[in-house]
Design a protein around this motif. Structure first.
Motif, PDB file in Angstrom:
ATOM      1  N   ARG A 335       0.808  -1.220   0.000  1.00 48.88           N
ATOM      2  CA  ARG A 335       0.000   0.000   0.000  1.00 48.88           C
ATOM      3  C   ARG A 335       0.837   1.263   0.000  1.00 48.88           C
ATOM      4  NH1 ARG A 335      -2.688  -0.127   6.060  1.00 48.88           N
ATOM      5  NH2 ARG A 335      -0.981   0.874   7.191  1.00 48.88           N
ATOM      6  N   ASP A 336       2.152   1.153   0.298  1.00 49.30           N
ATOM      7  CA  ASP A 336       3.021   2.323   0.224  1.00 49.30           C
ATOM      8  C   ASP A 336       3.224   2.777  -1.217  1.00 49.30           C
ATOM      9  OD1 ASP A 336       3.307   2.376   2.942  1.00 49.30           O
ATOM     10  OD2 ASP A 336       5.228   1.320   2.955  1.00 49.30           O
ATOM     11  N   TYR A 337       3.017   1.865  -2.178  1.00 48.01           N
ATOM     12  CA  TYR A 337       3.257   2.208  -3.578  1.00 48.01           C
ATOM     13  C   TYR A 337       1.968   2.292  -4.404  1.00 48.01           C
ATOM     14  CZ  TYR A 337       8.030   1.152  -2.259  1.00 48.01           C
ATOM     15  OH  TYR A 337       9.238   1.158  -1.629  1.00 48.01           O
ATOM     16  N   TYR A 338       0.970   1.468  -4.067  1.00 46.66           N
ATOM     17  CA  TYR A 338      -0.305   1.522  -4.775  1.00 46.66           C
ATOM     18  C   TYR A 338      -1.346   0.888  -3.877  1.00 46.66           C
ATOM     19  CZ  TYR A 338      -3.181   2.082  -8.951  1.00 46.66           C
ATOM     20  OH  TYR A 338      -4.126   2.513  -9.854  1.00 46.66           O
ATOM     21  N   ASP A 339      -2.240   1.733  -3.296  1.00 44.11           N
ATOM     22  CA  ASP A 339      -3.122   1.246  -2.236  1.00 44.11           C
ATOM     23  C   ASP A 339      -4.576   1.058  -2.659  1.00 44.11           C
ATOM     24  OD1 ASP A 339      -3.850   3.864  -2.549  1.00 44.11           O
ATOM     25  OD2 ASP A 339      -3.423   4.477  -0.480  1.00 44.11           O
ATOM     26  N   ASN A 340      -4.851   1.056  -3.974  1.00 42.56           N
ATOM     27  CA  ASN A 340      -6.242   0.993  -4.428  1.00 42.56           C
ATOM     28  C   ASN A 340      -6.739  -0.421  -4.698  1.00 42.56           C
ATOM     29  OD1 ASN A 340      -6.409   3.788  -4.349  1.00 42.56           O
ATOM     30  ND2 ASN A 340      -5.693   4.021  -6.470  1.00 42.56           N
ATOM     31  N   ASP A 341      -5.872  -1.424  -4.619  1.00 42.22           N
ATOM     32  CA  ASP A 341      -6.288  -2.758  -5.051  1.00 42.22           C
ATOM     33  C   ASP A 341      -5.592  -3.815  -4.189  1.00 42.22           C
ATOM     34  OD1 ASP A 341      -7.274  -4.931  -6.397  1.00 42.22           O
ATOM     35  OD2 ASP A 341      -6.297  -4.500  -8.307  1.00 42.22           O
ATOM     36  N   ALA A 342      -6.052  -3.951  -2.931  1.00 40.49           N
ATOM     37  CA  ALA A 342      -5.411  -4.880  -2.003  1.00 40.49           C
ATOM     38  C   ALA A 342      -5.563  -6.328  -2.450  1.00 40.49           C
ATOM     39  CB  ALA A 342      -5.994  -4.708  -0.608  1.00 40.49           C
ATOM     40  N   LEU A 343      -6.616  -6.648  -3.184  1.00 39.83           N
ATOM     41  CA  LEU A 343      -6.845  -8.027  -3.629  1.00 39.83           C
ATOM     42  C   LEU A 343      -6.122  -8.332  -4.941  1.00 39.83           C
ATOM     43  CD1 LEU A 343     -10.655  -8.396  -2.810  1.00 39.83           C
ATOM     44  CD2 LEU A 343      -8.689  -9.096  -1.439  1.00 39.83           C
ATOM     45  N   GLN A 344      -5.427  -7.366  -5.505  1.00 40.75           N
ATOM     46  CA  GLN A 344      -4.660  -7.536  -6.743  1.00 40.75           C
ATOM     47  C   GLN A 344      -5.549  -8.033  -7.898  1.00 40.75           C
ATOM     48  OE1 GLN A 344      -0.868  -9.685  -6.026  1.00 40.75           O
ATOM     49  NE2 GLN A 344      -1.392  -9.555  -3.845  1.00 40.75           N
ATOM     50  N   GLU A 345      -6.754  -7.531  -7.937  1.00 41.32           N
ATOM     51  CA  GLU A 345      -7.652  -7.934  -9.016  1.00 41.32           C
ATOM     52  C   GLU A 345      -7.186  -7.380 -10.351  1.00 41.32           C
ATOM     53  OE1 GLU A 345     -11.409  -6.552  -7.624  1.00 41.32           O
ATOM     54  OE2 GLU A 345     -11.780  -8.352  -6.421  1.00 41.32           O
ATOM     55  N   ARG A 346      -6.573  -6.195 -10.332  1.00 41.37           N
ATOM     56  CA  ARG A 346      -6.064  -5.605 -11.580  1.00 41.37           C
ATOM     57  C   ARG A 346      -4.600  -5.193 -11.472  1.00 41.37           C
ATOM     58  NH1 ARG A 346      -8.616  -0.543 -15.154  1.00 41.37           N
ATOM     59  NH2 ARG A 346      -6.816  -0.357 -16.567  1.00 41.37           N
ATOM     60  N   TYR A 347      -4.211  -4.611 -10.318  1.00 41.73           N
ATOM     61  CA  TYR A 347      -2.876  -4.030 -10.195  1.00 41.73           C
ATOM     62  C   TYR A 347      -2.011  -4.856  -9.244  1.00 41.73           C
ATOM     63  CZ  TYR A 347      -5.107   0.009 -12.351  1.00 41.73           C
ATOM     64  OH  TYR A 347      -5.786   0.829 -13.203  1.00 41.73           O
ATOM     65  N   VAL A 348      -0.781  -5.072  -9.663  1.00 38.88           N
ATOM     66  CA  VAL A 348       0.177  -5.856  -8.888  1.00 38.88           C
ATOM     67  C   VAL A 348       1.468  -5.054  -8.744  1.00 38.88           C
ATOM     68  CG1 VAL A 348       1.518  -7.989  -8.750  1.00 38.88           C
ATOM     69  CG2 VAL A 348      -0.784  -8.028  -9.742  1.00 38.88           C
ATOM     70  N   THR A 349       1.947  -4.906  -7.499  1.00 37.81           N
ATOM     71  CA  THR A 349       3.240  -4.260  -7.260  1.00 37.81           C
ATOM     72  C   THR A 349       4.359  -5.234  -7.595  1.00 37.81           C
ATOM     73  OG1 THR A 349       2.311  -2.915  -5.477  1.00 37.81           O
ATOM     74  CG2 THR A 349       4.703  -3.132  -5.547  1.00 37.81           C
ATOM     75  N   GLN A 350       5.325  -4.743  -8.376  1.00 34.72           N
ATOM     76  CA  GLN A 350       6.452  -5.586  -8.793  1.00 34.72           C
ATOM     77  C   GLN A 350       7.749  -4.954  -8.294  1.00 34.72           C
ATOM     78  OE1 GLN A 350       5.592  -5.289 -13.041  1.00 34.72           O
ATOM     79  NE2 GLN A 350       4.918  -7.416 -13.049  1.00 34.72           N
ATOM     80  N   VAL A 351       8.555  -5.734  -7.607  1.00 31.69           N
ATOM     81  CA  VAL A 351       9.819  -5.250  -7.057  1.00 31.69           C
ATOM     82  C   VAL A 351      10.960  -6.111  -7.583  1.00 31.69           C
ATOM     83  CG1 VAL A 351      11.140  -4.766  -4.957  1.00 31.69           C
ATOM     84  CG2 VAL A 351       8.645  -4.528  -4.935  1.00 31.69           C
ATOM     85  N   ARG A 352      11.980  -5.458  -8.073  1.00 32.63           N
ATOM     86  CA  ARG A 352      13.242  -6.134  -8.400  1.00 32.63           C
ATOM     87  C   ARG A 352      14.304  -5.588  -7.462  1.00 32.63           C
ATOM     88  NH1 ARG A 352      17.925  -4.575 -10.819  1.00 32.63           N
ATOM     89  NH2 ARG A 352      19.216  -6.229 -11.740  1.00 32.63           N
ATOM     90  N   ARG A 353      15.004  -6.481  -6.771  1.00 31.47           N
ATOM     91  CA  ARG A 353      16.040  -6.044  -5.829  1.00 31.47           C
ATOM     92  C   ARG A 353      17.249  -6.955  -5.985  1.00 31.47           C
ATOM     93  NH1 ARG A 353      15.717  -2.911  -0.918  1.00 31.47           N
ATOM     94  NH2 ARG A 353      17.407  -3.356   0.510  1.00 31.47           N
ATOM     95  N   ALA A 354      18.382  -6.371  -6.276  1.00 29.33           N
ATOM     96  CA  ALA A 354      19.626  -7.117  -6.454  1.00 29.33           C
ATOM     97  C   ALA A 354      20.642  -6.617  -5.428  1.00 29.33           C
ATOM     98  CB  ALA A 354      20.170  -6.935  -7.863  1.00 29.33           C
ATOM     99  N   THR A 355      21.182  -7.529  -4.643  1.00 27.40           N
ATOM    100  CA  THR A 355      22.130  -7.173  -3.579  1.00 27.40           C
ATOM    101  C   THR A 355      23.418  -7.957  -3.761  1.00 27.40           C
ATOM    102  OG1 THR A 355      20.309  -6.794  -2.033  1.00 27.40           O
ATOM    103  CG2 THR A 355      22.499  -7.052  -1.094  1.00 27.40           C
ATOM    104  N   TYR A 356      24.533  -7.246  -3.724  1.00 28.26           N
ATOM    105  CA  TYR A 356      25.855  -7.866  -3.796  1.00 28.26           C
ATOM    106  C   TYR A 356      26.616  -7.473  -2.545  1.00 28.26           C
ATOM    107  CZ  TYR A 356      30.519  -9.051  -5.666  1.00 28.26           C
ATOM    108  OH  TYR A 356      31.769  -9.586  -5.860  1.00 28.26           O
TER     109      TYR A 356
END
Length: 850
Positions: A335-356
C-alpha cells in the motif's frame, strides 16, 4: 585516542618481554602437575571422539566440544552447522547466526583460539560461522558456563574455534567436490545481477562525486538480469601438515589450508507479509522468487614452534573472502506504492532487488605458553583483525503491473522506490590476553590475568534515489529492461528522472554527496582472578571474579538524524563466578556453577541507522542499554566407555532489562531494539547421549542424541519503554517468550563405522534435527508477534577412506525439504509473512592424501 590504547600497548610489551625470557631459558625439567587438569602430549588427536570425551570428563570447567573427527564423519563443512550438533544450539534460517539455549546473536560471543574476532556483517555481533571451514579446525568448544577468563558479554555461550596445530607425519591432501541444489538446478532460467564474477573477486566501485556531478547517470553495471548456465556448486581445497626438528628439543609444526567453494540456491514462495488487525494487509509479496549465489575463498597458515618442553609459540593467520549475490523478483501488494487494489484484481506491485555483498576478514594471532618455573606458568595471546565489508551496487526497481492493459508503470514519484545503494564497513580490532597460573602446593592454583581490546569501526552508506518525473501512469516501462528508462541519455535530456540522496538533489545541493555514516570506538579493559582448590580427590572448586570496563563512543549522521549526534556508553561490571565439580567415581561427575554476566546491544542496534530489506526494515535505538544476567547450572555426567557420554543438565537464567527485537509503530514490519521490561527468565533441561549400540571387531554402530527443553518469559512494560526511549511501542500483552527461544530442540545421529583390510574405513551417518516455534520479533499495536514455525531437517553422508590415500564421499542435504514459514500471529489467526522451501541437495567429492 592514544591514551585509550595504552593498556593494549602495555600488554604487547609485557608479552614481548616474556617471549625474550623464554628464548633465553632452557629448562627441561618435567614434573607432574596434578592441579593442571588435562594435558595433551605427543600426537594425541585433539579432535578425536575419545579425546573430546576424556577432556570433558577430567576438566574442572564445564565444557562441551564437537571434534573434527565427528564432523568429518557427518560431512559437516562449516562451523555454523557444526555448532548445531551441540546440545541446545540452533541456526537461524537464512544466516550463519547461532542461537544457544534460546539466546541469539547479541547474547553469544565468538573466539578463535581464545581471542575475540569481529563480525563480518554490521547487522550482527558475531562472525558468520558458515564462512569458517571445519577442515581448518581441531574442535569447537561451547562454553555455556561462564568463567572469569572469558569476556563477560555473554549469556548464551562463547563459541571457541580452535584451529589445527599439526602433530603427525607430513602429508598433503587435495579435495575436489561438486553438489547441486534441486531448486536451483531445476530452474529453467537462472538469473543474477550484472557485474560480479564467478570467483567473487571483482569489486564494484561507487561512482566518483565528480563523475556524477559532470555526467549524471554514470553507473557502469546494467539493471538487466544476467542469465547463468549450469548452476552447479563446486569446491576445491587442499591442506597440508609437516614438522621439523630444531636443535635437540625444538620442533616446528606447520599446518596450511586453502580452498574455494560456491553455491547456487533458489527460493520461491511468499515474503514481506505485514498485516494490521483493523486495516488489513499492509503488504505481501505472494509471488516471490530469489536467486542466491555465494562464494568463499579461504587461506590459513598455522605455525607452532615448540622451543622445549616448557616453552611454546604459535602463530596463525587466516584470510577469508566471501561474496553473496541475491536477486529477488517480488510480486504482490504494497500500500506504500499503490493502495487501491489490495486483492490484486487488476494491479500488482512488482519489485526487483539485487544485492551484492563482499567481506574480507584477516585474523592474525600470536600466542605463547611458558612454564617459567615449577609453580609458575604464563600464557599470552595477541591478535589483530581487519574487516572490510561492503554492499556495492544494491539495486532496487519498483513498478505497478496493470493486468487488464498488460503494461507496467512506475509505482510513484517517491525517489526511494528506484535506487542504487553502496555501503562499506571498515574495522580494526586489537585484542590481547595475558594470565599467569601459580601453584601453591599440590591442591591450589591461582590464575591472575588481564584482557584488553580496542576496536574502531567506520561505516558509510550512500543511496542514489531516482526520482521519476512523468506523472504516474503516463510512462510505461519494460520491467525486464529498466535500462531503457534509467540511462545517461534520458538523464541528460531532462524530464525523465532526477538523482537525489536523502540530503537533496545532486544538481542543487553540494551536501547531497555526503554519505550517511557512523563511527564507533570501543575500549575494553578487564582484570580477573580465579582460584582453584582441590578439597579432596573427589571435590574441586573454582571461585573467581572479573572486572570489565567497557567504553563506547558512537558518532553519527544519518537519514534518521540528519543533524547528527553522539552516543557515549561507559559501563563497569563486577562479575563473580563459581564452579564446583564432584567426582562420584571415575565414571560419574556432578557439577554446579553460577555466575553473573551481561549483554550489550550490537553496534547497529544502537547506531541510529535504518537498513531496509524486503521483509522488514531495522533501525538502531540510541537509548538501548546493557542487560544483566544471573546464571545457574547443575549437571550430571556419566562416561560408560571412552567414546561414550550420557549427561543431563538443568539451568536457569534471570535477566534484568532484557533486550528484544520489537516491531515499532509503522506501516511495515519495521523493527528496533529495546529494553522491553524489567526482567526475564529462562529455565531449561538438556540431555545428551553418545553411545555405541554395537561394537565388535571392525564394525561399530553408534548414536549421538541430544535434546533441549526451554521455558522462557519476559515482562513487557510499555510505560518503561516510553520513559527510557524515543521510539513508540504498544505491546499486545504484558508478558511473552524471549525472542528467538524455541521451546524444544533435538538432534539425532545414527552412524555405522566399518573397517576392512589394512586401515580402509567406511562411515555412513544419518542426521536429523528439529526446531520448534520461536519468536522472531515481538508484536506491537495489535500486530502479532512474528513467529518462525517449527521445521525438521534430514542429512546423510557416506565417506570412504582407503589406505592408498584415496577418499570418496556422497552426501544428501535437507532431504525432507520442509517449508520455512514465518507468520504474524494476530488475534485473528496466523497470517503468513514468509514461506518457502530451501530445496534438497546432493553432492559428491573425491580426495587424495599423500
Amino acid at each position: 585516542m592514544n591514551f585509550r590504547k595504552l593498556s593494549i600497548a602495555a600488554l604487547f610489551l609485557t608479552t614481548s618481554g616474556t617471549l625474550m625470557y623464554a628464548q633465553e631459558k632452557n629448562d627441561t625439567v618435567k614434573n607432574e602437575k596434578k592441579i593442571e587438569g588435562v594435558i595433551i602430549q605427543g600426537t594425541t588427536k585433539k579432535g578425536s571422539e575419545s579425546n573430546i570425551i576424556t577432556v570433558q570428563r577430567k576438566s574442572v570447567e564445564v565444557i562441551e566440544r564437537v571434534g573434527s573427527v565427528q564432523l568429518e564423519k557427518q560431512g559437516v563443512g562449516d562451523v555454523s552447522v557444526a555448532v548445531t550438533k551441540a546440545t541446545g544450539s540452533q541456526k537461524q534460517e537464512g544466516s550463519g547466526q547461532i542461537f544457544i539455549r534460546g539466546l541469539g546473536d547479541r547474547n553469544n560471543s565468538t573466539t578463535i583460539n581464545g581471542l575475540q574476532v569481529p563480525s563480518n556483517d554490521p547487522l550482527y555481533k558475531n562472525i558468520d560461522l558458515s564462512i569458517i571451514k571445519t577442515d581448518m579446525i581441531d574442535f569447537i568448544g561451547l562454553e555455556k558456563v561462564y568463567n572469569p577468563k572469558l569476556w563477560g558479554d555473554m549469556s548464551g555461550a562463547n563459541v571457541d574455534i580452535v584451529t589445527k596445530v599439526y602433530t603427525g607425519k607430513p602429508y598433503f591432501k587435495i579435495n575436489l567436490g561438486s553438489s547441486v541444489n534441486f531448486n536451483a538446478v531445476q530452474k529453467n532460467n537462472y538469473f543474477l545481477q550484472d557485474g560480479p564474477n564467478f570467483f567473487g573477486s571483482k569489486m564494484l566501485e561507487k561512482p566518483s562525486k565528480n563523475a556524477i556531478l559532470n555526467r549524471g547517470y554514470v553507473f557502469k553495471t546494467s539493471l538487466k538480469n544476467q542469465e547463468i548456465n549450469n548452476p552447479i556448486n563446486s569446491a576445491l581445497s587442499f591442506d597440508f601438515g609437516t614438522n621439523f626438528k630444531i636443535g635437540e628439543q625444538g620442533k616446528l609444526s606447520i599446518f596450511g589450508f586453502g580452498g574455494f567453494d560456491n553455491s547456487y540456491d533458489y527460493f520461491q514462495g511468499i515474503t514481506g507479509g505485514s498485516f494490521d488487525t483493523e486495516k488489513g494487509t499492509n503488504k505481501i509479496y505472494d509471488n516471490s522468487e530469489e536467486f542466491k549465489y555465494t562464494t568463499n575463498t579461504t587461506g590459513l597458515i598455522n605455525v607452532n614452534y615448540k622451543i622445549n618442553s616448557n616453552h611454546n609459540i604459535n602463530l596463525s593467520s587466516n584470510y577469508i573472502h566471501t561474496t553473496e549475490q541475491k536477486l529477488g523478483n517480488y510480486s504482490g501488494y504494497n500500500r506504500d506504492y499503490y493502495d487501491n487494489d489490495a486483492l490484486q484484481e487488476r494491479y500488482v506491485t512488482q519489485v526487483r532487488r539485487a544485492t551484492y555483498r563482499t567481506n574480507d576478514l584477516l585474523a592474525n594471532q600470536l600466542k605463547g605458553e611458558h612454564t617459567i618455573s615449577e609453580p609458575l606458568k604464563i600464557v599470552w595471546n595477541l591478535g589483530y583483525n581487519r574487516l572490510d565489508s561492503r554492499r556495492p551496487d544494491r539495486q532496487q526497481n519498483i513498478t505497478i503491473y496493470d493486468k487488464l492493459q498488460d503494461y507496467s508503470f512506475f509505482a510513484s514519484s517517491n525517489p526511494g522506490a528506484n535506487n542504487r545503494y553502496y555501503d562499506r564497513l571498515l574495522e580494526n580490532d586489537f585484542v590481547g590476553d595475558v594470565h599467569a597460573d601459580y601453584k601453591l602446593g599440590e591442591n591450589t592454583k591461582i590464575t591472575l590475568g588481564y584482557s584488553g581490546r580496542y576496536k574502531d569501526s567506520d561505516f558509510k552508506a550512500t543511496q542514489y534515489n531516482f526520482r521519476v518525473l512523468p506523472v504516474q501512469g503516463s510512462y510505461f516501462v519494460d520491467r525486464n529492461n529498466y535500462d531503457s528508462f534509467f540511462n545517461s541519455t534520458n538523464y541528460q535530456a531532462g524530464g525523465f528522472f532526477d538523482i537525489v540522496t536523502f540530503r537533496g538533489d545532486i544538481k542543487s545541493n553540494e551536501t547531497a554527496f555526503v554519505p550517511q555514516y557512523f563511527t564507533s570506538e570501543i575500549m575494553n579493559n578487564a582484570g580477573y582472578v580465579n582460584v582453584e582448590y582441590k578439597f579432596s580427590e573427589k571435590l574441586t572448586a573454582q571461585v573467581g571474579v572479573r572486572y570489565d570496563n567497557l567504553k563506547q563512543e558512537i558518532e553519527y549522521n544519518t537519514a534518521l538524524f540528519a543533524d547528527g549526534g553522539k552516543v557515549n556508553k561507559d559501563y563497569s561490571k563486577i562479575l563473580p563466578a563459581f564452579n564446583l565439580k564432584y567426582s562420584v567415581n571415575d565414571k560419574h561427575n556432578l557439577r554446579l556453577a553460577g555466575s553473573k554476566t551481561y549483554t550489550t546491544p550490537l553496534l547497529l542496534e544502537v547506531a541510529p541507522f535504518e537498513y531496509e530489506d524486503i521483509d522488514e526494515s531495522s533501525q538502531g535505538n540510541r537509548d538501548v542499554y546493557i542487560a544483566d544476567n544471573y546464571n545457574i547450572d547443575l549437571k550430571w555426567e556419566w562416561f560408560p566407555k571412552k567414546n561414550e557420554l550420557i549427561s543431563l543438565t538443568a539451568f536457569g537464567k534471570f535477566i534484568k532489562n532484557p533486550i528484544a527485537r520489537t516491531v515499532v509503530a509503522s506501516s511495515s514490519n519495521t523493527v528496533s531494539f529495546i529494553n522491553v521490561g524489567d526482567s526475564g527468565r529462562v529455565f531449561g533441561l538438556e540431555a545428551e547421549i553418545r553411545k555405541d549400540i554395537y561394537d565388535s571387531g571392525k564394525t561399530r554402530f553408534y548414536t549421538f542424541l541430544n535434546g533441549t527443553y526451554l521455558n522462557t518469559e519476559q515482562n513487557l512494560d510499555k510505560e518503561k519503554v516510553m520513559r527510557e526511549n524515543k521510539l513508540s511501542v504498544n505491546f499486545n500483552t504484558t508478558k511473552d517468550k524471549l525472542q528467538g527461544a524455541s521451546e524444544f530442540l533435538a538432534n539425532a545421529n545414527l552412524g555405522i563405522e566399518q573397517k576392512w583390510g589394512n586401515k580402509n574405513t567406511m562411515d555412513f551417518v544419518v542426521s536429523y534435527s528439529y526446531i520448534s516455534d520461536n519468536v522472531y520479533a515481538l508484536g506491537n499495536i495489535g500486530k502479532g508477534n512474528l513467529v518462525d514455525k517449527a521445521f525438521s531437517t534430514l542429512d546423510t553422508t557416506l565417506k570412504i577412506k582407503l589406505v592408498n590415500g584415496m577418499g570418496f564421499s556422497l552426501s544428501g542435504r535437507n532431504l525432507l525439504n520442509p517449508y520455512f514459514t514465518r507468520v504474524q500471529d494476530n488475534t485473528t489467526g496466523e497470517l503468513v509473512s514468509r514461506k518457502y522451501k530451501r530445496g534438497a541437495g546432493v553432492g559428491a567429492s573425491v580426495s587424495y592424501e599423500f
